[in-house]
Scaffold this motif. Structure first.
Motif, mmCIF file in Angstrom:
data_model
loop_
_atom_site.group_PDB
_atom_site.id
_atom_site.type_symbol
_atom_site.label_atom_id
_atom_site.label_comp_id
_atom_site.label_asym_id
_atom_site.label_seq_id
_atom_site.Cartn_x
_atom_site.Cartn_y
_atom_site.Cartn_z
ATOM 1 N N ASP A 49 0.832 -1.196 0.000
ATOM 2 C CA ASP A 49 0.000 0.000 0.000
ATOM 3 C C ASP A 49 0.869 1.250 0.000
ATOM 4 O OD1 ASP A 49 -2.558 -1.237 0.112
ATOM 5 O OD2 ASP A 49 -2.308 -1.595 2.260
ATOM 6 N N HIS A 50 0.239 2.395 -0.289
ATOM 7 C CA HIS A 50 0.884 3.688 -0.116
ATOM 8 C C HIS A 50 0.071 4.463 0.919
ATOM 9 C CE1 HIS A 50 2.996 2.684 -3.841
ATOM 10 N NE2 HIS A 50 3.863 3.629 -3.519
ATOM 11 N N TRP A 51 0.782 5.051 1.890
ATOM 12 C CA TRP A 51 0.134 5.721 3.020
ATOM 13 C C TRP A 51 0.490 7.200 3.053
ATOM 14 C CZ3 TRP A 51 -2.830 3.256 6.945
ATOM 15 C CH2 TRP A 51 -2.881 1.854 6.860
ATOM 16 N N VAL A 52 -0.447 8.007 3.581
ATOM 17 C CA VAL A 52 -0.162 9.395 3.912
ATOM 18 C C VAL A 52 -0.606 9.632 5.349
ATOM 19 C CG1 VAL A 52 -0.408 10.221 1.538
ATOM 20 C CG2 VAL A 52 -2.395 10.241 3.066
ATOM 21 N N ALA A 53 0.075 10.574 6.018
ATOM 22 C CA ALA A 53 -0.246 10.901 7.409
ATOM 23 C C ALA A 53 -1.109 12.157 7.449
ATOM 24 C CB ALA A 53 1.039 11.116 8.214
ATOM 25 N N GLY A 54 -2.335 12.016 7.926
ATOM 26 C CA GLY A 54 -3.242 13.154 8.030
ATOM 27 C C GLY A 54 -3.198 13.769 9.415
ATOM 28 N N ALA A 55 -3.510 15.059 9.496
ATOM 29 C CA ALA A 55 -3.547 15.782 10.772
ATOM 30 C C ALA A 55 -4.999 15.951 11.189
ATOM 31 C CB ALA A 55 -2.866 17.140 10.643
ATOM 32 N N PRO A 56 -5.391 15.414 12.353
ATOM 33 C CA PRO A 56 -6.781 15.536 12.802
ATOM 34 C C PRO A 56 -7.256 16.991 12.801
ATOM 35 C CG PRO A 56 -5.571 14.023 14.214
ATOM 36 C CD PRO A 56 -4.558 14.654 13.307
ATOM 37 N N GLY A 139 -10.587 5.156 5.788
ATOM 38 C CA GLY A 139 -9.127 5.217 5.766
ATOM 39 C C GLY A 139 -8.508 4.984 4.401
ATOM 40 N N VAL A 140 -9.317 5.036 3.343
ATOM 41 C CA VAL A 140 -8.760 4.813 2.008
ATOM 42 C C VAL A 140 -9.405 5.779 1.008
ATOM 43 C CG1 VAL A 140 -10.414 2.989 1.454
ATOM 44 C CG2 VAL A 140 -8.258 3.101 0.208
ATOM 45 N N ILE A 141 -8.575 6.347 0.140
ATOM 46 C CA ILE A 141 -9.021 7.250 -0.924
ATOM 47 C C ILE A 141 -8.596 6.625 -2.242
ATOM 48 C CG2 ILE A 141 -8.740 9.547 -1.946
ATOM 49 C CD1 ILE A 141 -7.982 10.467 0.966
ATOM 50 N N GLY A 142 -9.525 6.484 -3.179
ATOM 51 C CA GLY A 142 -9.183 5.783 -4.415
ATOM 52 C C GLY A 142 -9.809 6.397 -5.650
ATOM 53 N N VAL A 143 -9.230 6.074 -6.799
ATOM 54 C CA VAL A 143 -9.770 6.510 -8.085
ATOM 55 C C VAL A 143 -9.804 5.338 -9.054
ATOM 56 C CG1 VAL A 143 -9.015 8.904 -7.846
ATOM 57 C CG2 VAL A 143 -7.484 7.241 -8.930
ATOM 58 N N ALA A 144 -10.832 5.355 -9.906
ATOM 59 C CA ALA A 144 -10.905 4.455 -11.052
ATOM 60 C C ALA A 144 -10.954 5.340 -12.291
ATOM 61 C CB ALA A 144 -12.134 3.565 -10.976
ATOM 62 N N VAL A 145 -10.060 5.088 -13.245
ATOM 63 C CA VAL A 145 -9.891 5.976 -14.398
ATOM 64 C C VAL A 145 -10.334 5.258 -15.674
ATOM 65 C CG1 VAL A 145 -8.242 7.358 -15.714
ATOM 66 C CG2 VAL A 145 -7.956 7.092 -13.236
ATOM 67 N N PHE A 146 -11.079 5.995 -16.509
ATOM 68 C CA PHE A 146 -11.563 5.459 -17.775
ATOM 69 C C PHE A 146 -11.142 6.361 -18.934
ATOM 70 C CE2 PHE A 146 -14.360 3.804 -14.563
ATOM 71 C CZ PHE A 146 -14.670 2.515 -14.970
ATOM 72 N N ASN A 147 -10.738 5.745 -20.038
ATOM 73 C CA ASN A 147 -10.493 6.491 -21.260
ATOM 74 C C ASN A 147 -11.818 6.770 -21.961
ATOM 75 O OD1 ASN A 147 -7.678 6.588 -21.044
ATOM 76 N ND2 ASN A 147 -7.432 4.595 -22.026
ATOM 77 N N GLU A 148 -11.803 7.787 -22.828
ATOM 78 C CA GLU A 148 -13.009 8.131 -23.576
ATOM 79 C C GLU A 148 -13.035 7.384 -24.903
ATOM 80 O OE1 GLU A 148 -15.617 12.124 -24.537
ATOM 81 O OE2 GLU A 148 -13.434 12.305 -24.433
ATOM 82 N N LEU A 149 -14.236 6.929 -25.290
ATOM 83 C CA LEU A 149 -14.398 6.238 -26.562
ATOM 84 C C LEU A 149 -14.144 7.198 -27.710
ATOM 85 C CD1 LEU A 149 -15.276 3.643 -28.075
ATOM 86 C CD2 LEU A 149 -17.623 4.565 -28.013
ATOM 87 N N ARG A 150 -13.307 6.791 -28.640
ATOM 88 C CA ARG A 150 -13.014 7.608 -29.822
ATOM 89 C C ARG A 150 -13.670 6.974 -31.041
ATOM 90 N NH1 ARG A 150 -7.128 7.703 -30.787
ATOM 91 N NH2 ARG A 150 -7.115 5.711 -29.712
ATOM 92 N N THR A 224 -6.285 3.139 -8.487
ATOM 93 C CA THR A 224 -5.235 3.527 -7.549
ATOM 94 C C THR A 224 -5.866 3.914 -6.222
ATOM 95 O OG1 THR A 224 -3.813 4.363 -9.318
ATOM 96 C CG2 THR A 224 -3.356 5.163 -7.095
ATOM 97 N N GLN A 225 -5.233 3.535 -5.134
ATOM 98 C CA GLN A 225 -5.738 3.959 -3.836
ATOM 99 C C GLN A 225 -4.598 4.385 -2.920
ATOM 100 O OE1 GLN A 225 -7.813 0.463 -2.265
ATOM 101 N NE2 GLN A 225 -6.127 0.096 -0.844
ATOM 102 N N LEU A 226 -4.919 5.306 -2.046
ATOM 103 C CA LEU A 226 -4.021 5.756 -0.983
ATOM 104 C C LEU A 226 -4.692 5.501 0.356
ATOM 105 C CD1 LEU A 226 -2.806 9.242 -2.318
ATOM 106 C CD2 LEU A 226 -1.482 7.127 -2.206
ATOM 107 N N ARG A 227 -3.954 4.942 1.275
ATOM 108 C CA ARG A 227 -4.469 4.775 2.629
ATOM 109 C C ARG A 227 -3.932 5.904 3.503
ATOM 110 N NH1 ARG A 227 -4.117 -1.338 4.658
ATOM 111 N NH2 ARG A 227 -5.528 -0.419 6.206
#
Length: 266
Positions: A49-56, A139-150, A224-227
Motif C-alpha cells: 500500500d501507499h500511506w499518507v499521514a493526516g492531521a486531525p 481510511g482509504v481514498i481511491g480513483v478508477a480511471v476510464f479512457n473516452e471512446l473515440r 489507484t488507492q491511498l491509505r
C-alpha cells in the motif's frame, strides 16, 4: 457527469477495490493536499500500500492530474463512498472528467452544482462513512480511471503537454529494518485500529456542470488507492520512522571547531 470549473473539473464514479500499486506511467496521478498547511502529503510505501499521514481537524483536497493528451473520467471514492453521489462506491458510478493535461483539486463531498461539504480529517467514528453506517472502508481514498471512446469519424489527435511536465516525486522510502523490528510488537495492535476518517465539513462554493462522456471500456484502465491515518499510528505500524523528541540529531563527537569561553558565573 459534471464538469467542475475553478478548483475542480467534471462528474461521474467508484470504490471497493483491493490495493493496487501506483504505476509511475499511470494516466492520472493522485495525491493529497493538506489545505490548512498547504503541503502535499508525502506517500510512504508499506506492504503493498501507499500511506499518507493526516492531521486531525485539518481540511484536505484530493489532487488529480491528467497526464495524457485526452479526456479521462475519474471516479473518486473516499472511505468507500462515492464523493459525488454519496453511494457506496463502484467504478460504474459518476465521476470527474479531466480535460487533457488538466489538474483538479476536489475539496469535498458534492452537495450540488455549486457547493461541496469539505473533506476534513476527523475521528473514525465521526467520519461520513461511519455516520451513514458504512465504517468498513474508512481510511482509504481511491480513483478508477476510464479512457473516452473515440469514434473513427471524429478522430482527434491527443493534445501535446503545454509545457515539460515534472516527474512526480518518488514516494518516501520505507522505514528501516531496525525501526520495523522495534515496532513489531506494537504492529498487530496498531494495524487493527484505524484512527482517522473523512468528515462531512463546512460547505463551500465549488461550481460544476454536466458533460457527456462515453467510456471506451467497461473496466477502468487504472485503479489507484491511498491509505491514510494519523502520524502516530503510521509510526507504530512501521510505515514511518519514529521521531525522537527534542533534538532529532544524534550526538556528534565534533560538533564545532574551537573551544568557546564558558558562561560567566560558573
Amino acid at each position: 457527469m459534471y464538469r467542475i470549473f475553478a478548483s475542480v473539473s467534471l462528474i461521474v464514479a467508484l470504490c471497493g477495490f483491493s490495493p493496487v500499486p501506483r504505476p509511475s506511467d499511470a494516466p492520472v496521478a493522485l495525491s493529497i493536499v493538506d489545505r490548512d498547511s498547504g503541503d502535499t502529503l508525502d506517500q510512504y510505501p508499506h506492504r503493498g500500500d501507499h500511506w499518507v499521514a493526516g492531521a486531525p481537524g485539518h481540511r484536505y483536497s484530493v489532487l488529480m492530474e491528467n497526464r495524457t493528451g485526452r479526456r479521462v473520467l475519474v471516479v473518486l471514492s473516499v472511505d468507500g463512498v462515492n464523493a459525488i453521489t454519496g453511494q457506496t462506491a463502484s467504478p460504474e458510478q459518476s465521476g470527474y472528467v479531466l480535460e487533457p493535461w488538466q489538474s483538479s483539486e476536489i475539496t469535498g463531498w458534492r452537495k450540488s452544482n455549486t457547493e461541496v461539504a469539505q473533506f476534513v480529517f476527523t475521528d473514525h467514528g465521526d467520519s461520513y462513512a461511519s455516520r451513514t453506517g458504512r465504517p468498513a472502508n474508512v481510511g482509504v481514498i481511491g480513483v478508477a480511471v476510464f479512457n473516452e471512446l473515440r469514434r473513427p469519424m471524429a478522430e482527434v489527435r491527443p493534445l501535446p503537454a503545454p509545457y515539460p511536465r515534472p516527474r512526480a516525486a518518488a514516494p518516501q522510502a520505507e522505514a528501516s529494518a531496525a525501526n520495523r523490528s522495534a515496532d513489531a510488537a506494537s504492529y498487530g495492535k496498531a494495524e487493527s485500529r484505524q484512527q482517522l476518517g473523512t468528515g462531512h465539513g463546512e460547505r463551500e462554493w465549488s461550481h460544476s456542470s454536466s458533460t457527456r462522456f462515453e467510456r471506451a471500456s467497461r473496466a477502468p484502465v487504472q485503479v489507484t488507492q491511498l491509505r491514510y491515518d494519523t502520524r502516530s499510528r503510521l509510526q507504530a505500524m512501521g510505515v514511518m520512522p519514529r521521531v525522537r523528541p527534542g533534538n532529532n540529531r544524534p550526538p556528534q563527537a565534533f560538533p564545532s571547531g574551537f573551544v568557546p569561553d564558558p558562561p560567566r558565573g560558573r
